[in-house]
Design an enzyme around this catalytic site. Sequence first.
Site, mmCIF file in Angstrom:
data_model
loop_
_atom_site.group_PDB
_atom_site.id
_atom_site.type_symbol
_atom_site.label_atom_id
_atom_site.label_comp_id
_atom_site.label_asym_id
_atom_site.label_seq_id
_atom_site.Cartn_x
_atom_site.Cartn_y
_atom_site.Cartn_z
ATOM 1 C CD GLN A 76 -2.735 -1.483 0.163
ATOM 2 O OE1 GLN A 76 -3.722 -0.762 0.068
ATOM 3 N NE2 GLN A 76 -2.490 -2.450 -0.724
ATOM 4 C CB SER A 79 -11.778 1.902 -5.025
ATOM 5 O OG SER A 79 -10.398 1.593 -4.975
ATOM 6 N N GLY A 93 -12.012 1.785 3.890
ATOM 7 C CA GLY A 93 -11.026 1.029 3.141
ATOM 8 C C GLY A 93 -10.099 1.909 2.314
ATOM 9 C CG HIS A 94 -7.269 -0.089 -0.259
ATOM 10 N ND1 HIS A 94 -6.331 -1.034 -0.594
ATOM 11 C CD2 HIS A 94 -8.427 -0.525 -0.811
ATOM 12 C CE1 HIS A 94 -6.888 -1.979 -1.312
ATOM 13 N NE2 HIS A 94 -8.159 -1.691 -1.451
ATOM 14 C CG ASN A 95 -6.860 3.553 -3.233
ATOM 15 O OD1 ASN A 95 -6.482 2.391 -3.095
ATOM 16 N ND2 ASN A 95 -6.028 4.542 -3.520
#
Length: 328
Positions: free
Chosen positions: A182, A243, A223-225
Amino acid sequence: MSLTLGAIVEALGGRLLGPSDMSISGLAPLQSAQSSHISFLSQARYQSQLAVSLAGCVIVSPALESQVAQRSAAIIADDPYLYFARLTQLWKRSHHKPAGPRIHPSAVIDPDALIADDAVIGPLCVVERGAEVGAATVLKSRVTIGEDCKIGARCLLHSGVVIGADGFGFAPVQGRWEKIEQLGAVRIGNDVEIGANTCIDRGALEDTVIEDGVKLDNLIQIGHNVHVGQHTAMAGCVGVAGSARIGAHCTVGGGAVVLGHLSLADHVHISAASVVTRSISQPGNYTGMFPLDSNANWEKNAASLKQLSRLRDRIKALEADNQNNKET
Protein backbone atom coordinates in the site's frame (compact mmCIF):
# COMPACT_ATOMS: atom_id res chain seq x y z
CA MET A 1 -20.07 26.28 38.47
CA SER A 2 -23.16 27.80 36.87
CA LEU A 3 -24.14 30.29 34.18
CA THR A 4 -26.90 32.86 34.25
CA LEU A 5 -29.52 32.98 31.50
CA GLY A 6 -28.39 36.52 30.76
CA ALA A 7 -24.83 35.32 30.11
CA ILE A 8 -26.10 32.54 27.87
CA VAL A 9 -28.24 34.86 25.74
CA GLU A 10 -25.47 37.44 25.57
CA ALA A 11 -23.10 34.80 24.20
CA LEU A 12 -25.46 32.89 21.90
CA GLY A 13 -28.33 35.24 21.07
CA GLY A 14 -31.97 34.24 21.20
CA ARG A 15 -34.81 35.99 23.02
CA LEU A 16 -35.10 35.44 26.75
CA LEU A 17 -38.44 35.10 28.51
CA GLY A 18 -37.80 35.31 32.22
CA PRO A 19 -35.19 36.68 34.64
CA SER A 20 -31.71 37.23 33.24
CA ASP A 21 -30.10 36.55 36.62
CA MET A 22 -31.57 33.05 36.89
CA SER A 23 -28.72 30.61 37.52
CA ILE A 24 -28.35 27.40 35.51
CA SER A 25 -26.31 24.57 37.03
CA GLY A 26 -26.54 22.04 34.21
CA LEU A 27 -27.95 20.86 30.89
CA ALA A 28 -30.42 17.98 30.81
CA PRO A 29 -33.07 16.24 28.67
CA LEU A 30 -36.67 17.37 29.15
CA GLN A 31 -37.74 14.20 30.95
CA SER A 32 -35.01 14.32 33.61
CA ALA A 33 -34.31 18.06 33.93
CA GLN A 34 -34.81 19.76 37.29
CA SER A 35 -35.50 23.39 38.18
CA SER A 36 -31.83 24.40 37.93
CA HIS A 37 -31.38 22.83 34.48
CA ILE A 38 -31.82 24.11 30.94
CA SER A 39 -33.24 21.85 28.23
CA PHE A 40 -34.59 22.15 24.69
CA LEU A 41 -37.43 21.02 22.43
CA SER A 42 -36.70 20.79 18.72
CA GLN A 43 -39.39 18.36 17.49
CA ALA A 44 -43.11 18.92 17.88
CA ARG A 45 -43.79 15.27 18.65
CA TYR A 46 -42.13 15.70 22.04
CA GLN A 47 -44.48 18.48 23.17
CA SER A 48 -46.04 16.17 25.75
CA GLN A 49 -42.67 16.04 27.52
CA LEU A 50 -42.55 19.82 27.57
CA ALA A 51 -45.84 20.01 29.46
CA VAL A 52 -44.57 17.91 32.37
CA SER A 53 -40.88 18.84 32.35
CA LEU A 54 -39.43 20.38 35.51
CA ALA A 55 -36.69 22.21 33.57
CA GLY A 56 -36.07 25.72 34.84
CA CYS A 57 -35.53 26.99 31.29
CA VAL A 58 -36.43 25.47 27.92
CA ILE A 59 -35.14 26.46 24.48
CA VAL A 60 -37.97 26.39 21.92
CA SER A 61 -38.83 27.74 18.49
CA PRO A 62 -41.07 30.80 17.98
CA ALA A 63 -43.93 28.46 17.04
CA LEU A 64 -43.97 27.09 20.61
CA GLU A 65 -43.67 30.40 22.42
CA SER A 66 -47.27 30.30 23.65
CA GLN A 67 -46.65 26.92 25.29
CA VAL A 68 -43.81 28.27 27.44
CA ALA A 69 -45.34 31.63 28.32
CA GLN A 70 -46.26 30.46 31.83
CA ARG A 71 -42.93 28.81 32.58
CA SER A 72 -40.36 30.43 34.83
CA ALA A 73 -38.01 30.98 31.88
CA ALA A 74 -37.54 30.13 28.21
CA ILE A 75 -35.26 31.07 25.34
CA ILE A 76 -36.82 31.54 21.91
CA ALA A 77 -34.49 30.52 19.08
CA ASP A 78 -35.08 29.88 15.39
CA ASP A 79 -33.29 26.52 15.58
CA PRO A 80 -33.43 25.12 19.14
CA TYR A 81 -31.29 22.08 18.31
CA LEU A 82 -28.50 24.22 16.88
CA TYR A 83 -28.81 26.61 19.82
CA PHE A 84 -28.46 23.71 22.25
CA ALA A 85 -25.41 22.43 20.36
CA ARG A 86 -23.75 25.80 20.74
CA LEU A 87 -24.80 25.92 24.38
CA THR A 88 -22.94 22.65 24.99
CA GLN A 89 -19.83 24.26 23.50
CA LEU A 90 -20.24 27.36 25.68
CA TRP A 91 -20.74 25.16 28.74
CA LYS A 92 -17.60 23.14 28.03
CA ARG A 93 -15.53 26.31 27.54
CA SER A 94 -16.88 27.78 30.77
CA HIS A 95 -16.14 24.62 32.74
CA HIS A 96 -12.82 23.81 31.14
CA LYS A 97 -10.44 21.94 33.42
CA PRO A 98 -6.74 22.83 33.56
CA ALA A 99 -4.96 21.26 30.61
CA GLY A 100 -2.22 18.71 30.98
CA PRO A 101 0.95 18.69 28.88
CA ARG A 102 0.36 19.56 25.22
CA ILE A 103 2.31 16.48 24.19
CA HIS A 104 2.02 13.68 26.72
CA PRO A 105 5.37 12.20 27.81
CA SER A 106 4.24 8.71 26.80
CA ALA A 107 3.52 9.73 23.17
CA VAL A 108 5.95 8.48 20.53
CA ILE A 109 6.58 11.02 17.77
CA ASP A 110 9.04 10.41 14.96
CA PRO A 111 11.59 13.21 14.51
CA ASP A 112 10.48 13.54 10.89
CA ALA A 113 6.81 14.08 11.83
CA LEU A 114 5.41 17.62 11.70
CA ILE A 115 3.27 18.66 14.68
CA ALA A 116 1.61 22.09 14.79
CA ASP A 117 2.64 24.27 17.72
CA ASP A 118 -0.83 24.16 19.28
CA ALA A 119 -1.76 20.55 18.46
CA VAL A 120 -2.43 18.27 21.44
CA ILE A 121 -1.06 14.73 21.48
CA GLY A 122 -2.52 12.46 24.16
CA PRO A 123 -1.11 9.53 26.14
CA LEU A 124 0.39 6.60 24.23
CA CYS A 125 -0.18 8.13 20.80
CA VAL A 126 2.13 7.23 17.93
CA VAL A 127 2.89 9.64 15.09
CA GLU A 128 5.09 8.00 12.49
CA ARG A 129 7.70 9.34 10.08
CA GLY A 130 6.53 12.02 7.68
CA ALA A 131 3.08 12.36 9.28
CA GLU A 132 1.56 15.81 9.84
CA VAL A 133 -0.85 16.99 12.53
CA GLY A 134 -2.47 20.39 11.90
CA ALA A 135 -3.15 23.44 14.03
CA ALA A 136 -5.43 23.02 17.07
CA THR A 137 -5.96 19.33 16.29
CA VAL A 138 -6.38 17.02 19.28
CA LEU A 139 -5.36 13.37 19.39
CA LYS A 140 -6.87 11.57 22.37
CA SER A 141 -5.12 8.57 23.92
CA ARG A 142 -3.69 5.70 21.84
CA VAL A 143 -4.22 7.32 18.44
CA THR A 144 -1.87 6.11 15.70
CA ILE A 145 -1.03 8.28 12.69
CA GLY A 146 0.78 6.23 10.09
CA GLU A 147 3.72 7.17 7.93
CA ASP A 148 3.18 10.19 5.63
CA CYS A 149 -0.49 10.61 6.64
CA LYS A 150 -1.77 14.17 7.02
CA ILE A 151 -4.35 15.48 9.50
CA GLY A 152 -5.76 18.98 8.97
CA ALA A 153 -6.54 21.77 11.42
CA ARG A 154 -9.04 21.67 14.29
CA CYS A 155 -9.62 17.94 14.03
CA LEU A 156 -10.52 15.69 16.94
CA LEU A 157 -9.46 12.03 16.88
CA HIS A 158 -10.80 9.96 19.74
CA SER A 159 -9.10 7.11 21.54
CA GLY A 160 -7.90 4.15 19.52
CA VAL A 161 -8.19 5.73 16.07
CA VAL A 162 -5.78 4.28 13.52
CA ILE A 163 -4.98 6.36 10.46
CA GLY A 164 -2.90 4.79 7.72
CA ALA A 165 -2.82 1.07 8.39
CA ASP A 166 -2.31 -0.96 5.22
CA GLY A 167 -5.31 -1.34 2.98
CA PHE A 168 -6.60 -4.88 2.45
CA GLY A 169 -4.92 -5.79 -0.81
CA PHE A 170 -3.77 -9.27 -1.82
CA ALA A 171 -3.40 -11.05 -5.17
CA PRO A 172 -4.30 -14.76 -5.35
CA VAL A 173 -1.57 -17.02 -6.64
CA GLN A 174 -1.60 -20.83 -6.58
CA GLY A 175 -3.86 -21.09 -3.55
CA ARG A 176 -2.14 -18.43 -1.49
CA TRP A 177 -2.13 -14.63 -1.22
CA GLU A 178 0.56 -12.24 -2.46
CA LYS A 179 0.59 -8.90 -0.63
CA ILE A 180 0.00 -5.72 -2.63
CA GLU A 181 2.06 -3.05 -0.94
CA GLN A 182 0.00 0.00 0.00
CA LEU A 183 2.01 2.91 -1.37
CA GLY A 184 -0.47 5.75 -0.79
CA ALA A 185 -1.29 7.60 2.43
CA VAL A 186 -4.34 9.20 4.09
CA ARG A 187 -5.24 12.87 3.77
CA ILE A 188 -7.74 14.27 6.26
CA GLY A 189 -9.08 17.81 5.88
CA ASN A 190 -9.95 20.46 8.46
CA ASP A 191 -12.63 20.26 11.19
CA VAL A 192 -12.94 16.47 10.96
CA GLU A 193 -14.01 14.41 13.99
CA ILE A 194 -13.28 10.68 14.13
CA GLY A 195 -14.79 8.41 16.78
CA ALA A 196 -13.08 5.85 18.99
CA ASN A 197 -11.47 2.82 17.35
CA THR A 198 -12.28 3.92 13.82
CA CYS A 199 -9.76 2.86 11.19
CA ILE A 200 -8.94 4.59 7.92
CA ASP A 201 -6.64 2.60 5.64
CA ARG A 202 -3.94 4.12 3.46
CA GLY A 203 -4.36 3.98 -0.28
CA ALA A 204 -2.81 1.35 -2.50
CA LEU A 205 -1.44 3.84 -5.03
CA GLU A 206 -3.29 7.12 -4.45
CA ASP A 207 -4.28 8.53 -1.06
CA THR A 208 -7.43 7.78 0.89
CA VAL A 209 -9.13 11.18 1.28
CA ILE A 210 -11.46 12.52 3.99
CA GLU A 211 -12.54 16.06 3.13
CA ASP A 212 -13.27 19.03 5.41
CA GLY A 213 -15.99 18.78 8.04
CA VAL A 214 -16.56 15.02 7.87
CA LYS A 215 -17.89 13.41 11.07
CA LEU A 216 -17.23 9.72 11.71
CA ASP A 217 -18.65 7.79 14.65
CA ASN A 218 -17.00 4.95 16.58
CA LEU A 219 -15.89 1.63 15.07
CA ILE A 220 -16.05 2.65 11.42
CA GLN A 221 -13.87 1.02 8.77
CA ILE A 222 -12.83 3.10 5.76
CA GLY A 223 -11.03 1.03 3.14
CA HIS A 224 -8.11 2.01 0.94
CA ASN A 225 -8.55 4.68 -1.73
CA VAL A 226 -11.98 5.71 -0.43
CA HIS A 227 -12.90 9.36 -0.98
CA VAL A 228 -15.41 10.95 1.42
CA GLY A 229 -16.81 14.37 0.48
CA GLN A 230 -17.03 17.35 2.79
CA HIS A 231 -19.51 17.44 5.70
CA THR A 232 -20.60 13.84 5.25
CA ALA A 233 -21.48 12.02 8.49
CA MET A 234 -21.43 8.29 9.26
CA ALA A 235 -22.83 6.53 12.33
CA GLY A 236 -21.20 3.68 14.24
CA CYS A 237 -20.07 0.42 12.65
CA VAL A 238 -20.35 1.61 9.04
CA GLY A 239 -18.07 -0.18 6.61
CA VAL A 240 -16.89 1.43 3.38
CA ALA A 241 -15.01 -0.91 1.06
CA GLY A 242 -12.01 0.09 -1.03
CA SER A 243 -12.19 2.71 -3.78
CA ALA A 244 -15.76 3.76 -2.98
CA ARG A 245 -16.45 7.44 -3.54
CA ILE A 246 -18.98 9.12 -1.26
CA GLY A 247 -20.20 12.61 -2.04
CA ALA A 248 -20.57 15.72 0.10
CA HIS A 249 -23.31 16.23 2.70
CA CYS A 250 -24.22 12.53 2.76
CA THR A 251 -25.29 10.54 5.82
CA VAL A 252 -24.79 6.83 6.37
CA GLY A 253 -26.75 5.15 9.18
CA GLY A 254 -25.24 2.81 11.72
CA GLY A 255 -24.16 -0.62 10.56
CA ALA A 256 -24.59 0.20 6.87
CA VAL A 257 -22.15 -1.09 4.26
CA VAL A 258 -21.00 0.53 1.02
CA LEU A 259 -19.42 -1.94 -1.38
CA GLY A 260 -16.16 -1.20 -3.14
CA HIS A 261 -15.74 0.92 -6.28
CA LEU A 262 -19.24 2.42 -5.96
CA SER A 263 -20.09 6.14 -6.09
CA LEU A 264 -22.68 8.04 -4.07
CA ALA A 265 -23.79 11.46 -5.27
CA ASP A 266 -23.90 14.49 -2.98
CA HIS A 267 -26.82 14.58 -0.49
CA VAL A 268 -27.42 10.83 -0.49
CA HIS A 269 -28.77 9.45 2.80
CA ILE A 270 -28.41 5.74 3.55
CA SER A 271 -30.61 4.16 6.22
CA ALA A 272 -29.10 2.14 9.06
CA ALA A 273 -28.11 -1.48 8.32
CA SER A 274 -28.50 -1.01 4.56
CA VAL A 275 -26.12 -2.60 2.08
CA VAL A 276 -25.32 -0.36 -0.87
CA THR A 277 -24.74 -2.68 -3.83
CA ARG A 278 -24.92 -0.17 -6.69
CA SER A 279 -23.83 3.39 -7.36
CA ILE A 280 -26.34 6.13 -6.58
CA SER A 281 -26.39 9.12 -8.90
CA GLN A 282 -29.38 11.05 -7.52
CA PRO A 283 -29.74 12.75 -4.11
CA GLY A 284 -32.31 11.29 -1.75
CA ASN A 285 -33.03 8.73 0.95
CA TYR A 286 -32.18 5.08 0.26
CA THR A 287 -32.92 1.93 2.25
CA GLY A 288 -31.76 -1.60 1.54
CA MET A 289 -32.77 -3.89 4.40
CA PHE A 290 -35.42 -6.54 4.99
CA PRO A 291 -37.92 -5.67 7.77
CA LEU A 292 -37.55 -7.48 11.08
CA ASP A 293 -39.95 -10.38 11.61
CA SER A 294 -40.26 -13.59 13.58
CA ASN A 295 -37.78 -16.18 12.41
CA ALA A 296 -40.55 -18.46 11.13
CA ASN A 297 -42.04 -15.71 8.97
CA TRP A 298 -38.59 -14.62 7.83
CA GLU A 299 -37.82 -18.15 6.61
CA LYS A 300 -41.13 -18.30 4.71
CA ASN A 301 -40.46 -14.93 3.09
CA ALA A 302 -36.89 -15.90 2.23
CA ALA A 303 -38.16 -19.08 0.57
CA SER A 304 -40.68 -17.03 -1.41
CA LEU A 305 -38.01 -14.61 -2.54
CA LYS A 306 -36.00 -17.49 -3.99
CA GLN A 307 -38.96 -18.33 -6.23
CA LEU A 308 -39.46 -14.81 -7.59
CA SER A 309 -37.31 -15.31 -10.70
CA ARG A 310 -39.25 -18.48 -11.61
CA LEU A 311 -42.57 -16.72 -11.01
CA ARG A 312 -41.41 -13.83 -13.20
CA ASP A 313 -40.57 -16.24 -16.03
CA ARG A 314 -43.95 -17.96 -15.71
CA ILE A 315 -45.78 -14.62 -15.81
CA LYS A 316 -43.84 -13.55 -18.90
CA ALA A 317 -44.73 -16.85 -20.59
CA LEU A 318 -48.43 -16.46 -19.69
CA GLU A 319 -48.42 -12.87 -20.98
CA ALA A 320 -46.83 -14.04 -24.23
CA ASP A 321 -49.44 -16.79 -24.64
CA ASN A 322 -52.23 -14.34 -23.91
CA GLN A 323 -50.88 -11.91 -26.50
CA ASN A 324 -50.62 -14.68 -29.09
CA ASN A 325 -54.22 -15.74 -28.38
CA LYS A 326 -55.39 -12.17 -28.90
CA GLU A 327 -53.57 -11.90 -32.22
CA THR A 328 -55.09 -15.14 -33.49
